[in-house]
Write a protein that holds these residues in place. Structure first.
Motif, PDB file in Angstrom:
ATOM      1  N   GLY A  19       0.776  -1.306  -0.029  1.00 29.34           N
ATOM      2  CA  GLY A  19      -0.118   0.123  -0.131  1.00 29.34           C
ATOM      3  C   GLY A  19       0.713   1.447   0.148  1.00 29.34           C
ATOM      4  O   GLY A  19       0.404   2.301  -0.447  1.00 29.34           O
ATOM      5  N   TYR A  25      -3.866  -3.483  -2.761  1.00 28.90           N
ATOM      6  CA  TYR A  25      -3.569  -4.124  -1.479  1.00 28.90           C
ATOM      7  C   TYR A  25      -2.922  -5.187  -1.460  1.00 28.90           C
ATOM      8  O   TYR A  25      -2.033  -5.600  -0.126  1.00 28.90           O
ATOM      9  CB  TYR A  25      -4.971  -4.499  -0.836  1.00 28.90           C
ATOM     10  CG  TYR A  25      -4.952  -4.926   0.411  1.00 28.90           C
ATOM     11  CD1 TYR A  25      -4.767  -4.232   1.626  1.00 28.90           C
ATOM     12  CD2 TYR A  25      -5.481  -6.649   0.717  1.00 28.90           C
ATOM     13  CE1 TYR A  25      -4.843  -4.835   2.953  1.00 28.90           C
ATOM     14  CE2 TYR A  25      -5.507  -6.847   1.835  1.00 28.90           C
ATOM     15  CZ  TYR A  25      -5.240  -6.254   3.011  1.00 28.90           C
ATOM     16  OH  TYR A  25      -5.424  -6.870   4.355  1.00 28.90           O
ATOM     17  N   GLU A  26      -2.726  -6.223  -2.311  1.00 29.21           N
ATOM     18  CA  GLU A  26      -2.399  -7.530  -2.308  1.00 29.21           C
ATOM     19  C   GLU A  26      -1.065  -7.229  -3.132  1.00 29.21           C
ATOM     20  O   GLU A  26      -0.761  -6.664  -3.994  1.00 29.21           O
ATOM     21  CB  GLU A  26      -3.104  -8.618  -3.013  1.00 29.21           C
ATOM     22  CG  GLU A  26      -4.406  -9.034  -2.233  1.00 29.21           C
ATOM     23  CD  GLU A  26      -5.182  -9.831  -2.891  1.00 29.21           C
ATOM     24  OE1 GLU A  26      -4.776 -10.647  -3.536  1.00 29.21           O
ATOM     25  OE2 GLU A  26      -6.246 -10.075  -2.271  1.00 29.21           O
ATOM     26  N   SER A  72      -3.557  -9.805   6.347  1.00 27.97           N
ATOM     27  CA  SER A  72      -4.630  -9.758   5.087  1.00 27.97           C
ATOM     28  C   SER A  72      -5.781  -9.917   5.682  1.00 27.97           C
ATOM     29  O   SER A  72      -6.871  -9.319   5.401  1.00 27.97           O
ATOM     30  CB  SER A  72      -3.999 -10.924   4.297  1.00 27.97           C
ATOM     31  OG  SER A  72      -5.085 -11.059   3.260  1.00 27.97           O
ATOM     32  N   GLY A  76      -7.889  -6.524   5.845  1.00 27.73           N
ATOM     33  CA  GLY A  76      -8.523  -6.599   4.779  1.00 27.73           C
ATOM     34  C   GLY A  76      -9.842  -6.398   4.872  1.00 27.73           C
ATOM     35  O   GLY A  76     -10.753  -6.681   5.991  1.00 27.73           O
TER      36      GLY A  76
END
Length: 128
Positions: A19, A25-26, A72, A76
């Motif tokens: 980020g 995000y991944e 995550s 997430g």
């Protein structure tokens, strides 16, 4: 225990850095994030492999894997939580490069030990 904590922190960092360098995000969605995360994990893996036992390298890699997946899941959204089980499988690929570099570090430590180890018999003969 220290190696475990280092692994968890490295795993979290390798995921969180994505980020910072992209709008994704991944790690799988960002080349810069992927390579930066792999760099972080691999540098530490080289050090652990070089300085510690192979068991410690395995502990480091497993705890980094745990840190990535925990980060995550916790940070997430609902989509990451829905895909958490699949994520456990796909994130195994994120510890392959660190494993390779950890083994390289282990080999370097072995070579250093083997060729720089002083033989006690040599020490007695050189002293006279």
């Amino acid at each position: 225990m220290r190696t475990f904590l280092v692994g968890v922190i490295a795993g979290v960092t390798s995921w969180a850095v994505v980020g910072l360098v992209s709008d994704r995000y991944e790690p799988f969605d960002s080349n810069a994030g992927f390579y930066l995360g792999q760099f972080i994990l691999s540098v530490i893996a080289i050090w652990v492999g070089y300085k510690k036992k192979f068991r410690d390298l395995v502990v480091y890699l497993l705890s980094a894997y745990l840190g990535m997946n925990a980060y995550s899941y916790i940070t997430g959204g609902s989509e990451q939580r829905a895909w958490a089980m699949l994520g456990l499988i796909t994130t195994i690929s994120l510890v392959i490069y660190p494993l390779v570099f950890g083994i390289i570090g282990k080999l370097a430590g072995f070579i250093r030990y083997k060729y720089n180890k002083s033989n006690p018999a040599d020490a007695r003969t050189s002293r006279g």
